[in-house]
Design a protein around this motif. Sequence first.
Motif, short mmCIF file in Angstrom:
data_model
loop_
_atom_site.label_atom_id
_atom_site.label_comp_id
_atom_site.label_asym_id
_atom_site.label_seq_id
_atom_site.Cartn_x
_atom_site.Cartn_y
_atom_site.Cartn_z
N GLY A 1 0.84 -1.20 0.00
CA GLY A 1 0.00 0.00 0.00
C GLY A 1 0.87 1.24 0.00
N THR A 2 0.67 2.12 0.98
CA THR A 2 1.50 3.34 1.07
C THR A 2 2.74 3.13 1.92
OG1 THR A 2 0.24 4.18 2.94
CG2 THR A 2 -0.49 4.86 0.73
N ALA A 3 2.84 1.98 2.57
CA ALA A 3 4.02 1.67 3.38
C ALA A 3 5.07 1.00 2.50
CB ALA A 3 3.65 0.75 4.54
N ALA A 4 6.29 1.42 2.64
CA ALA A 4 7.39 0.82 1.87
C ALA A 4 8.59 0.63 2.78
CB ALA A 4 7.75 1.72 0.69
N THR A 5 9.44 -0.32 2.41
CA THR A 5 10.67 -0.55 3.15
C THR A 5 11.83 -0.68 2.17
OG1 THR A 5 10.45 -2.95 3.17
CG2 THR A 5 9.50 -1.76 5.03
N ILE A 6 12.99 -0.29 2.64
CA ILE A 6 14.22 -0.46 1.86
C ILE A 6 15.28 -1.02 2.80
CG2 ILE A 6 16.05 0.65 0.53
CD1 ILE A 6 13.99 2.74 -0.38
N THR A 7 15.94 -2.09 2.37
CA THR A 7 17.04 -2.68 3.12
C THR A 7 18.33 -2.33 2.40
OG1 THR A 7 15.63 -4.47 3.87
CG2 THR A 7 18.00 -4.84 4.01
N VAL A 8 19.34 -1.92 3.16
CA VAL A 8 20.63 -1.50 2.60
C VAL A 8 21.71 -2.47 3.06
CG1 VAL A 8 22.33 0.36 2.47
CG2 VAL A 8 19.89 0.92 2.74
N SER A 9 22.51 -2.91 2.12
CA SER A 9 23.63 -3.77 2.44
C SER A 9 24.86 -3.23 1.72
CB SER A 9 23.34 -5.20 1.97
OG SER A 9 24.41 -6.04 2.27
N THR A 10 25.93 -3.00 2.48
CA THR A 10 27.16 -2.49 1.89
C THR A 10 28.36 -2.98 2.67
OG1 THR A 10 28.38 -0.52 1.23
CG2 THR A 10 27.02 -0.31 3.20
N SER A 11 29.44 -3.23 1.98
CA SER A 11 30.67 -3.63 2.66
C SER A 11 31.56 -2.42 2.93
CB SER A 11 31.42 -4.66 1.83
OG SER A 11 31.74 -4.13 0.56
#
Length: 158
Positions: free
Chosen positions: A61-71
Amino acid sequence: MKPPTKHRTLSTATLLLGALAAGTLALAPAAQAVEPTTATLSFDCGSYGSGEASLTATQDGTAATITVSTSTITAPIPISANSVESTLTLTKNGSGTTTFTGNANPAIPAGGAVSTGPLNGTVTAGDSLEASSLTVVVLGITATCNATSPQNPGPFVF
């Protein structure tokens, strides 16, 4: 006229339930999805180094998520789960900005890459979001990373 048999009554009930279920599915709203679901970009984190980050986005819906992965950012000592505070700033529709925030992270061993998320944000249909910076606070130490490349394959479109 003969009364309906048990077999005939169950068959009729099964058909009616199947038709009802099919009608309900046909009337259900279409699931909203973000495209692309993953993207990469390069970040410069100053004295913490520079490198590539992988972003994974989801939408409900209007909720969103973003996962970040970095070395690029590594933990100097073991970091417990849910103790990394992060803010991902994204350019919204080419002009404004929006942020995704959170303190969700897996446990990170000493020397391990910092992974954060899901970071939570709000979107509207048609939003086009491209990461511009990431601020990570680990054990009171703040690392600010600025994007040095566009997202590949492109912005997230919700």
